[in-house]
Scaffold this active site. Sequence first.
Site, PDB file in Angstrom:
ATOM      1  CG  HIS A  94       7.277   9.703   5.054  1.00 10.01           C
ATOM      2  ND1 HIS A  94       7.838  11.480   4.576  1.00 10.01           N
ATOM      3  CD2 HIS A  94       6.349   9.245   4.249  1.00 10.01           C
ATOM      4  CE1 HIS A  94       7.411  11.195   3.077  1.00 10.01           C
ATOM      5  NE2 HIS A  94       6.761  10.821   3.229  1.00 10.01           N
ATOM      6  CG  ASN A 102      12.112  10.268   5.565  1.00 14.04           C
ATOM      7  OD1 ASN A 102      10.995   9.410   5.014  1.00 14.04           O
ATOM      8  ND2 ASN A 102      11.725  11.558   5.498  1.00 14.04           N
ATOM      9  CD  GLU A 120       9.414  14.214   7.003  1.00 11.58           C
ATOM     10  OE1 GLU A 120       9.381  12.657   7.022  1.00 11.58           O
ATOM     11  OE2 GLU A 120       9.207  14.846   6.392  1.00 11.58           O
ATOM     12  CG  ASP A 157      -0.885  13.154   4.540  1.00 14.85           C
ATOM     13  OD1 ASP A 157      -1.620  13.539   3.328  1.00 14.85           O
ATOM     14  OD2 ASP A 157       0.246  12.934   4.070  1.00 14.85           O
TER      15      ASP A 157
HETATM   16  P1  PGA Z   1       5.325   9.485  -3.442  1.00 12.08           P
HETATM   17  O1  PGA Z   1       5.210   9.755  -2.074  1.00 12.08           O
HETATM   18  O2  PGA Z   1       3.943   8.309  -4.067  1.00 12.08           O
HETATM   19  O3  PGA Z   1       5.034  10.497  -4.402  1.00 12.08           O
HETATM   20  O4  PGA Z   1       6.524   8.512  -3.507  1.00 12.08           O
HETATM   21  C1  PGA Z   1       4.841   8.801  -1.251  1.00 12.08           C
HETATM   22  C2  PGA Z   1       4.620   9.114   0.348  1.00 12.08           C
HETATM   23  O5  PGA Z   1       5.539  10.104   0.679  1.00 12.08           O
HETATM   24  O6  PGA Z   1       4.511   9.084   0.948  1.00 12.08           O
END
Ligand code: PGA
Length: 245
Positions: A137, A135, A142, A67
């Site tokens: 995702h 959350n 999302e 992404d």
């Molecule tokens: P993070 O993000 O490694 O910064 O916790 C993980 C994600 O949102 O996939």
Amino acid sequence: MRLYLLKSPKRVAAAAYAHIKEILTSVSHPILGLATGSTPLRLYKNMVDDYLAGGISFRDTTTINLDEYVGLSGTDVQSYRYFMNKNLFMHIDIDIKNTHIPNGLARDLAKECLRYTELVDKNRPDVQILGIGSNGHIAFNEPGTPIESTTHVVNLDQSTIDDNSRFFDTIDLVPRQAITMGISDILKAKQIILLATGTSKAMALTRMLTKHFSADCPASFLQKHPHVTIYADESATHLLDKSGV
Ligand code: PGA
């Protein structure tokens, strides 16, 4: 799905790298799906250290990232292109032409989404690395994202904006949109490795593993993939009933 419980984030990174290295060294032109965020940073450091020690080469490796924020150029320090260059690509012998990240500055975002889905179709990753959002995702898919989704533009959840604001000077600077591989793109990878560290991931990880898959927890769609390995630390698994693991 296979779950490895490890004592610390350091051990999570070491175990994941051992797994990935085995794939990278057994395929002649490996395709590696990459993720950004704080979780894979130690893993990328292990890759760099191993390369510098002469243990591995990335000359024949192609990478495909999940992404990118919409509206940021690759030279913006907050862009995921910048993140990948800084934390991995500039330290190893990969050909930068073989590193793919969605173009968040594309004038025609719909066309860019189509191009990216086709790219994944033609270059199914031998292994895709994933983090998990608090959350639930995966990439920027999302809650509510359907399993059939391909690469698309997404409006970020407030919880994701809050989580990611730690990387920005103020929360207002966090982009509100991103371009992300969809769930169906992610499920095309031959293998998936998900990393989860820290207590903030405990609820999402528990939900993903213990309840039927559904769009309210996009990570739960990984239950549909035949070859998923999860490396998680004690904090991320503290809500799991480990008696059955
Ligand atoms: P993070 O993000 O490694 O910064 O916790 C993980 C994600 O949102 O996939």
